[in-house]
Design a protein around this motif. Structure first.
Motif, PDB file in Angstrom:
ATOM      1  N   UNK A   1     -51.552   1.640 -17.607  1.00 13.83           N
ATOM      2  CA  UNK A   1     -52.547   0.649 -17.311  1.00 13.83           C
ATOM      3  C   UNK A   1     -53.095   1.968 -16.313  1.00 13.83           C
ATOM      4  N   UNK A   2     -54.172   2.325 -15.500  1.00 14.09           N
ATOM      5  CA  UNK A   2     -54.552   2.738 -14.502  1.00 14.09           C
ATOM      6  C   UNK A   2     -54.403   1.723 -13.508  1.00 14.09           C
ATOM      7  N   UNK A   3     -54.783   0.906 -13.627  1.00 13.93           N
ATOM      8  CA  UNK A   3     -53.923  -0.189 -12.115  1.00 13.93           C
ATOM      9  C   UNK A   3     -52.764  -0.426 -12.417  1.00 13.93           C
ATOM     10  N   UNK A   4     -51.849   0.208 -12.802  1.00 15.17           N
ATOM     11  CA  UNK A   4     -50.115   0.498 -12.411  1.00 15.17           C
ATOM     12  C   UNK A   4     -49.911   1.597 -10.403  1.00 15.17           C
ATOM     13  N   UNK A  81     -50.202  12.174 -11.013  1.00 12.32           N
ATOM     14  CA  UNK A  81     -49.779  10.779 -12.423  1.00 12.32           C
ATOM     15  C   UNK A  81     -50.514   9.930 -12.328  1.00 12.32           C
ATOM     16  N   UNK A  82     -50.846   9.865 -13.631  1.00 12.68           N
ATOM     17  CA  UNK A  82     -52.271   8.828 -13.592  1.00 12.68           C
ATOM     18  C   UNK A  82     -51.716   7.398 -13.836  1.00 12.68           C
ATOM     19  N   UNK A  83     -52.621   7.092 -12.737  1.00 10.58           N
ATOM     20  CA  UNK A  83     -52.537   5.424 -11.964  1.00 10.58           C
ATOM     21  C   UNK A  83     -52.691   5.210 -10.953  1.00 10.58           C
ATOM     22  N   UNK A  84     -52.772   3.754  -9.727  1.00  9.47           N
ATOM     23  CA  UNK A  84     -52.937   3.973  -8.730  1.00  9.47           C
ATOM     24  C   UNK A  84     -52.407   4.030  -7.730  1.00  9.47           C
ATOM     25  N   UNK A  85     -52.478   5.541  -6.872  1.00  9.56           N
ATOM     26  CA  UNK A  85     -52.023   5.241  -5.740  1.00  9.56           C
ATOM     27  C   UNK A  85     -53.027   5.244  -4.382  1.00  9.56           C
ATOM     28  N   UNK A  86     -51.675   4.219  -3.702  1.00 10.36           N
ATOM     29  CA  UNK A  86     -52.429   4.282  -2.073  1.00 10.36           C
ATOM     30  C   UNK A  86     -51.994   4.896  -0.698  1.00 10.36           C
ATOM     31  N   UNK A  87     -52.974   4.591  -0.447  1.00  9.72           N
ATOM     32  CA  UNK A  87     -52.890   5.952   1.079  1.00  9.72           C
ATOM     33  C   UNK A  87     -52.504   6.919   0.930  1.00  9.72           C
ATOM     34  N   UNK A 151     -56.717   5.167  -0.894  1.00  8.87           N
ATOM     35  CA  UNK A 151     -56.188   5.125  -2.545  1.00  8.87           C
ATOM     36  C   UNK A 151     -57.099   6.270  -3.823  1.00  8.87           C
ATOM     37  N   UNK A 152     -56.062   6.367  -4.727  1.00  6.82           N
ATOM     38  CA  UNK A 152     -56.825   7.177  -5.560  1.00  6.82           C
ATOM     39  C   UNK A 152     -56.410   6.562  -7.097  1.00  6.82           C
ATOM     40  N   UNK A 153     -57.769   6.629  -8.063  1.00  4.06           N
ATOM     41  CA  UNK A 153     -57.059   5.678  -8.992  1.00  4.06           C
ATOM     42  C   UNK A 153     -57.367   6.912 -10.191  1.00  4.06           C
ATOM     43  N   UNK A 154     -56.677   7.275 -11.205  1.00  4.41           N
ATOM     44  CA  UNK A 154     -56.356   8.507 -11.006  1.00  4.41           C
ATOM     45  C   UNK A 154     -56.446   8.326 -12.903  1.00  4.41           C
ATOM     46  N   UNK A 155     -57.204   8.032 -13.833  1.00  3.49           N
ATOM     47  CA  UNK A 155     -57.534   7.780 -15.030  1.00  3.49           C
ATOM     48  C   UNK A 155     -56.393   8.649 -16.141  1.00  3.49           C
ATOM     49  N   UNK A 156     -55.752   7.617 -16.780  1.00  3.50           N
ATOM     50  CA  UNK A 156     -55.168   8.152 -17.590  1.00  3.50           C
ATOM     51  C   UNK A 156     -55.857   9.250 -19.297  1.00  3.50           C
ATOM     52  N   UNK A 157     -55.705  10.414 -19.083  1.00  5.44           N
ATOM     53  CA  UNK A 157     -56.385  11.262 -20.205  1.00  5.44           C
ATOM     54  C   UNK A 157     -55.468  11.953 -20.530  1.00  5.44           C
ATOM     55  N   UNK A 158     -55.100  11.596 -22.121  1.00  2.00           N
ATOM     56  CA  UNK A 158     -54.215  12.167 -22.960  1.00  2.00           C
ATOM     57  C   UNK A 158     -53.853  13.522 -23.055  1.00  2.00           C
ATOM     58  N   UNK A 159     -55.359  13.812 -22.807  1.00  2.00           N
ATOM     59  CA  UNK A 159     -55.747  15.644 -23.164  1.00  2.00           C
ATOM     60  C   UNK A 159     -55.252  17.054 -21.268  1.00  2.00           C
ATOM     61  N   UNK A 160     -55.741  16.080 -20.510  1.00  2.00           N
ATOM     62  CA  UNK A 160     -55.192  16.929 -18.690  1.00  2.00           C
ATOM     63  C   UNK A 160     -54.656  16.370 -18.080  1.00  2.00           C
ATOM     64  N   UNK A 161     -53.623  15.842 -18.677  1.00  2.00           N
ATOM     65  CA  UNK A 161     -52.746  14.810 -18.217  1.00  2.00           C
ATOM     66  C   UNK A 161     -51.882  16.020 -17.054  1.00  2.00           C
ATOM     67  N   UNK A 162     -51.840  16.633 -17.590  1.00  2.00           N
ATOM     68  CA  UNK A 162     -50.899  17.840 -17.057  1.00  2.00           C
ATOM     69  C   UNK A 162     -51.719  18.875 -15.167  1.00  2.00           C
ATOM     70  N   UNK A 163     -53.119  18.841 -15.874  1.00  2.00           N
ATOM     71  CA  UNK A 163     -53.896  19.052 -15.537  1.00  2.00           C
ATOM     72  C   UNK A 163     -54.018  19.763 -14.096  1.00  2.00           C
TER      73      UNK A 163
END
Length: 404
Positions: A1-4, A81-87, A151-163
């Motif tokens: 989940x993006x909230x992780x 990485x996908x998920x929520x990254x604080x500060x 805080x960055x929320x980086x939504x999971x994207x199976x296509x662009x996940x490694x970009x």
């Protein structure tokens, strides 16, 4: 989940309820029991960062060298990485601990790219700028850029996940100050930090060595010591300009915007039309020009050279020839000196461009001797009957005249 929470943990709990008897007529009369199991696992911060010197304003130097006044472009690419990254804070330091001998100053900073799948709570997005500050030395030089994404929320994207998620560009000026001299090494360090990481991720660029031109100028006079110089004579000069390649301090960079000047005076005047430049610098407006010296009314010599390369051999040396005339009223028993002056810069000069000016000069002189000759003789006598080597005593006298 993006909230992780990236850098934190995720818990999963499984509950099991069971009874001592089966259902009877659809009703459970047995005793109930409960048990559960919990699993906890970390959400690793797998952020990666690339930090390089991507461009420089002076194409004549290699990427491992920099000239005073040159603008350097550093690029930072970050993959989150996908998920929520604080500060989330990404910092570019132009004076990291590894490179504190020289001074670089922030010119500009921008977020060149931010993935559409990422959002920042501070509102940073593609085109936003970082905040420049004087974080080192308290000398008024803006040497650090801070990109505070919150805080960055980086939504999971199976296509662009490694970009690449974020790309930032910082430009820096190699200042013209006392710290930046030939041989000093400068560079930059990019760091990434977030709330749940104890040690920031840091990538330091390779060192960049400050390089400066150093020219020598020599002047020769044909017949300097063998000619008996006098007023009205022609004095032929040959001037050679070259990069210094031996000794404790040598030239390590091309030279730009050369101005070669001879104001004459002091008993010498230029012979207009006699100025010639060596064939490896063909005359071209705005590139190589005899600005003054060949005009009928010119009284001084000025030659402008846009660029002088630094080469291992002598093929980039400049040779300049011209004639001057000794003043007919020159004072005899004196030295007549001629000074040639060369100014040049560290980078091409333009509007708003920072650069360092260098100067080289030399002089040569000729000696004006006293070439007077004289004779002294008896030219007449009043008593002609006596030989010229006899004089009469008490006569009417002889008149001796000296002739010079």
């Amino acid at each position: 989940q993006n909230s992780a929470i990236v850098g934190g943990t995720v818990n999963d709990v499984v509950n099991v309820t069971y009874y001592s008897t089966p259902l009877l007529g659809g009703v459970q009369y047995g005793r109930s029991y409960n048990t559960s199991a919990t699993i906890t696992f970390p959400v690793a911060d797998t952020t990666t960062m690339i930090h390089v010197l991507s461009a420089s304003s002076l194409s004549q130097l290699s990427s491992s060298k920099a000239a005073i006044g040159e603008v350097l472009t550093f690029q930072i690419n970050v993959t989150l990485p996908p998920g929520t990254i604080q500060n989330v804070v990404i910092t570019e330091s132009l004076a990291p601990s590894a490179f504190q001998g020289g001074r670089l100053q922030v010119v500009s900073s921008t977020i060149a790219y931010m993935s559409p799948s990422a959002t920042s709570t501070t509102g940073l997005t593609t085109g936003s700028s970082g905040v420049a500050q004087d974080a080192q030395f308290s000398d008024g030089i803006l040497d650090t850029v801070v990109f505070n994404y919150g805080t960055i929320v980086n939504a999971y994207n199976p296509v662009n996940n490694a970009q690449v998620t974020l790309a930032m560009v910082v430009t820096a000026l190699v200042l013209n100050n006392t710290h930046n001299v030939n041989g000093v090494v400068v560079g930059a360090a990019a760091s990434y930090s977030q709330l749940l990481t104890t040690t920031p991720l840091q990538v330091v660029t390779a060192g960049i060595t400050i390089s400066e031109p150093l020219l020598s100028v020599s002047m020769a006079i044909v017949g300097q010591t063998s000619t008996q110089w006098a007023g009205g004579l022609t004095v032929p000069f040959t001037v050679t300009i070259s990069h210094v390649k031996t000794g404790s301090t040598v030239s390590t960079s091309p030279a730009f915007n050369l101005t070669i000047m001879d104001a004459f005076g002091g008993g010498l005047s230029i012979q207009p039309g006699t100025v010639a430049l060596s064939s490896n610098y063909p005359l071209s407006p705005g590139v190589n020009a005899i600005t003054y010296g060949n005009g009928a009314s010119d009284t001084l010599l000025v030659v402008n050279i846009l660029y002088m390369a630094l080469l291992a051999n002598s093929s980039a040396d400049i040779t300049l020839t011209f004639n001057a005339t000794i003043s007919p009223s020159i004072l005899i028993v004196s030295n007549v000196s001629n000074l040639i002056n060369v100014t040049y810069t560290s980078v091409p000069v333009g509007s708003g461009v920072t650069y360092r000016t260098h100067v080289a000069s030399t002089s040569q002189s000729i000696y004006i001797p006293d070439t007077s000759t004289w004779t002294h003789s008896l030219v007449s006598k009043t008593i002609t009957q006596l030989a010229t080597n006899h004089l009469a005593v008490g006569g009417s006298g002889e008149i001796g005249r000296a002739h010079v």
